[in-house]
Design a protein around this motif. Structure first.
Motif, PDB file in Angstrom:
ATOM      1  N   VAL A  55       0.819  -1.214   0.000  1.00  0.00           N
ATOM      2  CA  VAL A  55       0.000   0.000   0.000  1.00  0.00           C
ATOM      3  C   VAL A  55       0.856   1.268   0.000  1.00  0.00           C
ATOM      4  O   VAL A  55       0.340   2.350   0.266  1.00  0.00           O
ATOM      5  CB  VAL A  55      -0.966   0.021   1.208  1.00  0.00           C
ATOM      6  CG1 VAL A  55      -1.943  -1.136   1.122  1.00  0.00           C
ATOM      7  CG2 VAL A  55      -0.194  -0.019   2.535  1.00  0.00           C
ATOM      8  N   ASN A  60       3.579   2.479  -5.485  1.00  0.00           N
ATOM      9  CA  ASN A  60       2.486   2.252  -6.422  1.00  0.00           C
ATOM     10  C   ASN A  60       2.448   3.318  -7.516  1.00  0.00           C
ATOM     11  O   ASN A  60       2.045   3.031  -8.645  1.00  0.00           O
ATOM     12  CB  ASN A  60       1.160   2.190  -5.672  1.00  0.00           C
ATOM     13  CG  ASN A  60       0.982   0.861  -4.967  1.00  0.00           C
ATOM     14  OD1 ASN A  60       1.125  -0.197  -5.570  1.00  0.00           O
ATOM     15  ND2 ASN A  60       0.700   0.898  -3.670  1.00  0.00           N
ATOM     16  N   PHE A  73      -6.264   0.701  -3.126  1.00  0.00           N
ATOM     17  CA  PHE A  73      -5.063   1.083  -2.395  1.00  0.00           C
ATOM     18  C   PHE A  73      -3.948   1.500  -3.353  1.00  0.00           C
ATOM     19  O   PHE A  73      -3.164   2.396  -3.056  1.00  0.00           O
ATOM     20  CB  PHE A  73      -4.588  -0.068  -1.505  1.00  0.00           C
ATOM     21  CG  PHE A  73      -5.589  -0.493  -0.460  1.00  0.00           C
ATOM     22  CD1 PHE A  73      -6.281   0.444   0.280  1.00  0.00           C
ATOM     23  CD2 PHE A  73      -5.834  -1.832  -0.222  1.00  0.00           C
ATOM     24  CE1 PHE A  73      -7.207   0.067   1.244  1.00  0.00           C
ATOM     25  CE2 PHE A  73      -6.753  -2.225   0.737  1.00  0.00           C
ATOM     26  CZ  PHE A  73      -7.443  -1.281   1.475  1.00  0.00           C
ATOM     27  N   HIS A  74      -3.872   0.833  -4.491  1.00  0.00           N
ATOM     28  CA  HIS A  74      -2.848   1.166  -5.477  1.00  0.00           C
ATOM     29  C   HIS A  74      -3.216   2.436  -6.252  1.00  0.00           C
ATOM     30  O   HIS A  74      -2.391   3.348  -6.388  1.00  0.00           O
ATOM     31  CB  HIS A  74      -2.673   0.006  -6.462  1.00  0.00           C
ATOM     32  CG  HIS A  74      -2.485  -1.316  -5.808  1.00  0.00           C
ATOM     33  ND1 HIS A  74      -3.257  -2.423  -6.116  1.00  0.00           N
ATOM     34  CD2 HIS A  74      -1.632  -1.723  -4.835  1.00  0.00           C
ATOM     35  CE1 HIS A  74      -2.872  -3.449  -5.382  1.00  0.00           C
ATOM     36  NE2 HIS A  74      -1.893  -3.051  -4.599  1.00  0.00           N
ATOM     37  N   HIS A 190      -5.353  -4.522   3.362  1.00  0.00           N
ATOM     38  CA  HIS A 190      -4.802  -5.022   2.099  1.00  0.00           C
ATOM     39  C   HIS A 190      -4.358  -6.471   2.247  1.00  0.00           C
ATOM     40  O   HIS A 190      -4.591  -7.298   1.346  1.00  0.00           O
ATOM     41  CB  HIS A 190      -3.629  -4.154   1.668  1.00  0.00           C
ATOM     42  CG  HIS A 190      -2.882  -4.673   0.475  1.00  0.00           C
ATOM     43  ND1 HIS A 190      -3.473  -4.880  -0.745  1.00  0.00           N
ATOM     44  CD2 HIS A 190      -1.584  -5.054   0.330  1.00  0.00           C
ATOM     45  CE1 HIS A 190      -2.580  -5.351  -1.607  1.00  0.00           C
ATOM     46  NE2 HIS A 190      -1.426  -5.478  -0.968  1.00  0.00           N
TER      47      HIS A 190
END
Length: 279
Positions: A55, A60, A73-74, A190
């Motif tokens: 996360v 990301n 989350f990405h 996550h």
């Protein structure tokens, strides 16, 4: 939030067809948001292929700048990192997507990362990680918003805000807390969502994006769904080649020969289902 470097910012903006470093203003926020949801799909393919992710917003952002994608989350973490690097005032928030309206109000399990941006004396709700959600940023106030072909509602509550999805959408509501959050606040959720046998993301393949011409596309396992001004249309994909072609052409997933073996194994595991009549 860890700052991302100029190289990642440049490559991320290039993916959004932004030729240079844009100004910090509402026009930029609207433009980048819309391009993000049209060009970078929401998906859990990494989870289904057994590829680990985390996360970290900076990591990301680098993944998305390199052509990857992911789920909330990405996507939201990366976009928040990009906006912060450009100079926007971004705040992360803990959210909970809910498919059952009887679930308690508020956030008991932070299965969603969302954000607000303070700009030009106003707070904006910004979310590129809902899949079939918003096309652009929305002023943070109660009311109804239409981003064709879908309509959404916003309501203020003691614990924060409630986002109500279109009845044709993939969930019922998303509650989120008004207080600020940090990236590590989402690590446990996550882990659960990407590893627990009961998790929808472990059991089903889910891919979504907003196509051109006010169309929302989604793929759940083998069933392709199109939502447009004429309604909801379903089609079951029956061959691997057809399925992969939709992943690449409709959802803009960047797949190479290295994915082929894993994709074929995943295709064999997907449940086969009958098509649902268009409605």
């Amino acid at each position: 939030m860890t700052r991302i470097g100029d190289e990642v910012v440049h490559r991320y903006l290039s993916r959004l067809d932004e030729p240079g470093r844009p100004r910090v203003n509402l026009a930029t926020l609207v433009r980048l948001h819309e391009r993000h949801v049209r060009r970078i799909p929401y998906h859990n393919l990494d989870i289904r292929l057994g590829l680990p992710t985390d996360v970290d917003p900076a990591g990301n952002a680098a993944r998305l700048a390199g052509g990857d994608a992911g789920y909330c989350f990405h996507l939201n973490g990366a976009f928040a990192a990009l906006l912060a690097a450009l100079g926007f005032d971004v705040t992360l928030h803990r959210g909970q997507v809910k498919k059952a309206p009887a679930l308690p109000d508020g956030v008991q399990f932070a299965n969603h990362l969302t954000m607000t941006v303070t700009l030009e004396g106003r707070r904006w709700f910004v979310d590129v990680g809902l899949g079939d959600g918003l096309l652009g940023p929305v002023p943070l106030r109660p009311g109804v918003v239409r981003h064709p072909p879908l309509t959404f509602g916003f309501a203020e509550a003691a614990w924060g805000w409630r986002f109500t999805h279109d009845p044709r959408g993939s969930f019922t509501v998303m509650d989120w807390e008004d207080r600020p959050a940090q990236p590590h606040d989402f690590a446990e959720a996550h882990h659960v969502l990407s590893t627990a046998p009961t998790s929808t993301f472990v059991r089903r393949l889910i891919v979504t994006n907003r196509g051109p011409d006010d169309v929302v596309w989604s793929l759940v396992d083998c069933q392709l769904t199109r939502i447009d001004g004429d309604g909801v249309h379903h089609r079951v994909l029956t061959t691997f080649d057809e399925w992969r072609r939709e992943l690449e052409d409709t959802f803009l997933l960047r797949l190479d020969d290295g994915h082929t073996a894993g994709l074929r194994r995943l295709w064999q595991r997907l449940p086969r289902q009958r098509s649902i009549p268009a409605g």
